[in-house]
Design a protein around this motif. Structure first.
Motif, PDB file in Angstrom:
ATOM      1  N   ALA A  88       7.397   5.944  -0.899  1.00 36.94           N
ATOM      2  CA  ALA A  88       6.594   4.893  -1.512  1.00 36.94           C
ATOM      3  C   ALA A  88       5.425   4.601  -0.589  1.00 36.94           C
ATOM      4  CB  ALA A  88       7.428   3.635  -1.720  1.00 36.94           C
ATOM      5  N   GLN A  89       4.262   4.442  -1.188  1.00 35.35           N
ATOM      6  CA  GLN A  89       3.073   4.147  -0.397  1.00 35.35           C
ATOM      7  C   GLN A  89       2.179   3.183  -1.146  1.00 35.35           C
ATOM      8  OE1 GLN A  89       2.661   5.172   2.818  1.00 35.35           O
ATOM      9  NE2 GLN A  89       1.053   3.659   2.735  1.00 35.35           N
ATOM     10  N   GLN A  90       1.604   2.286  -0.399  1.00 39.04           N
ATOM     11  CA  GLN A  90       0.677   1.312  -0.950  1.00 39.04           C
ATOM     12  C   GLN A  90      -0.699   1.971  -1.101  1.00 39.04           C
ATOM     13  OE1 GLN A  90       1.710  -2.552   0.848  1.00 39.04           O
ATOM     14  NE2 GLN A  90      -0.500  -2.833   0.953  1.00 39.04           N
ATOM     15  N   TYR A  91      -1.388   1.662  -2.170  1.00 43.26           N
ATOM     16  CA  TYR A  91      -2.746   2.179  -2.327  1.00 43.26           C
ATOM     17  C   TYR A  91      -3.741   1.041  -2.161  1.00 43.26           C
ATOM     18  CZ  TYR A  91      -2.283   0.390  -7.126  1.00 43.26           C
ATOM     19  OH  TYR A  91      -2.070  -0.408  -8.217  1.00 43.26           O
ATOM     20  N   ALA A  92      -4.965   1.400  -1.864  1.00 48.35           N
ATOM     21  CA  ALA A  92      -6.041   0.415  -1.733  1.00 48.35           C
ATOM     22  C   ALA A  92      -7.001   0.599  -2.895  1.00 48.35           C
ATOM     23  CB  ALA A  92      -6.776   0.603  -0.409  1.00 48.35           C
TER      24      ALA A  92
END
Length: 119
Positions: free
Chosen positions: A93-97
């Motif tokens: 899981a990764q946060q996007y900007a």
């Protein structure tokens, strides 16, 4: 290689949809990507685990490597991800900007990264 967008699969007479399906020729595995417009929830991780399990059990060939699942979300808590997924999971899981940082910050990060590589 891009394979599908909103890929539908049916299991137990119910339809499910994976946002994006890729096949990595070098790794010889499927890569499933799910996009979340809000904060990541444990249900999202469970859903991706089901998608990965389905592909591993019903789609991939014996010679292929295990399927990788990637969740891109607006906000995530590392503790929730660690607690929900097994340690040997192929799900990330990764946060996007929504916006890139300003040019000076990007240049500073790049210089910092180059210095780390030189050490």
């Amino acid at each position: 290689m891009f394979e599908a967008r909103q890929k539908r699969f049916t299991f137990d007479e119910e339809n499910f949809y994976v946002d994006l399906v890729f096949y990595n020729r070098l790794l010889q595995c499927y890569v499933l990507i799910d996009l979340k417009v809000d904060k990541l929830a444990h249900q999202d991780l469970g859903q991706m685990q089901m998608y990965v399990n389905y592909y591993d059990r019903y789609v991939k060939q014996d010679f292929e490597k295990p399927t990788i699942g990637i969740l891109l979300c607006k906000e995530k808590k590392d503790a929730l991800v660690e607690l929900t997924l097994p340690k040997d999971s192929n799900i990330y899981a990764q946060q996007y900007a929504l916006y890139l940082p300003d040019k000076q910050l990007l240049q500073a990060k790049l210089r910092e990264w180059i210095e780390e590589q030189d050490e």
